[in-house]
Design a protein around this motif. Structure first.
Motif, short mmCIF file in Angstrom:
data_model
loop_
_atom_site.label_atom_id
_atom_site.label_comp_id
_atom_site.label_asym_id
_atom_site.label_seq_id
_atom_site.Cartn_x
_atom_site.Cartn_y
_atom_site.Cartn_z
N UNK A 49 -6.76 -56.49 43.78
CA UNK A 49 -5.28 -55.60 43.93
C UNK A 49 -5.27 -56.70 42.36
N UNK A 50 -4.35 -55.73 41.66
CA UNK A 50 -3.54 -56.32 40.37
C UNK A 50 -1.85 -56.37 40.80
N UNK A 51 -0.84 -56.48 39.96
CA UNK A 51 0.52 -56.75 40.07
C UNK A 51 0.67 -55.62 40.28
N UNK A 52 0.31 -54.53 38.85
CA UNK A 52 0.90 -53.04 39.16
C UNK A 52 0.69 -52.71 40.42
N UNK A 53 -0.61 -52.10 40.80
CA UNK A 53 -0.96 -52.32 42.08
C UNK A 53 0.62 -52.24 43.43
#
Length: 66
Positions: A49-53
């Motif tokens: 997962x990236x930061x936005x998720x």
């Protein structure tokens, strides 16, 4: 890392030197890159997962109304 990024923003907003906090952040990012490389070398293949998720999963802090 998110906390250190907040510290950097706060220091910049108050016109303070953020060199030390920025160095800590760069060290954390370097360590994360190494850990991801080791994970992939060990067979990790799932999408991370990236930061936005991550932020979407966090409850949004709303200011209290008086």
């Amino acid at each position: 890392m998110i906390v250190v990024e907040g510290v950097i923003r706060d220091q910049i907003n108050h016109d303070h030197d953020c060199t030390e906090a920025a160095r800590r952040l760069l060290a954390m990012r370097s360590e994360m890159t190494v850990l991801i490389g080791q994970w992939k070398a060990a067979g990790g293949s799932e999408r991370l997962p990236d930061v936005r998720e991550h932020l979407k999963r966090q409850p949004v802090a709303r200011p209290k109304k008086d």
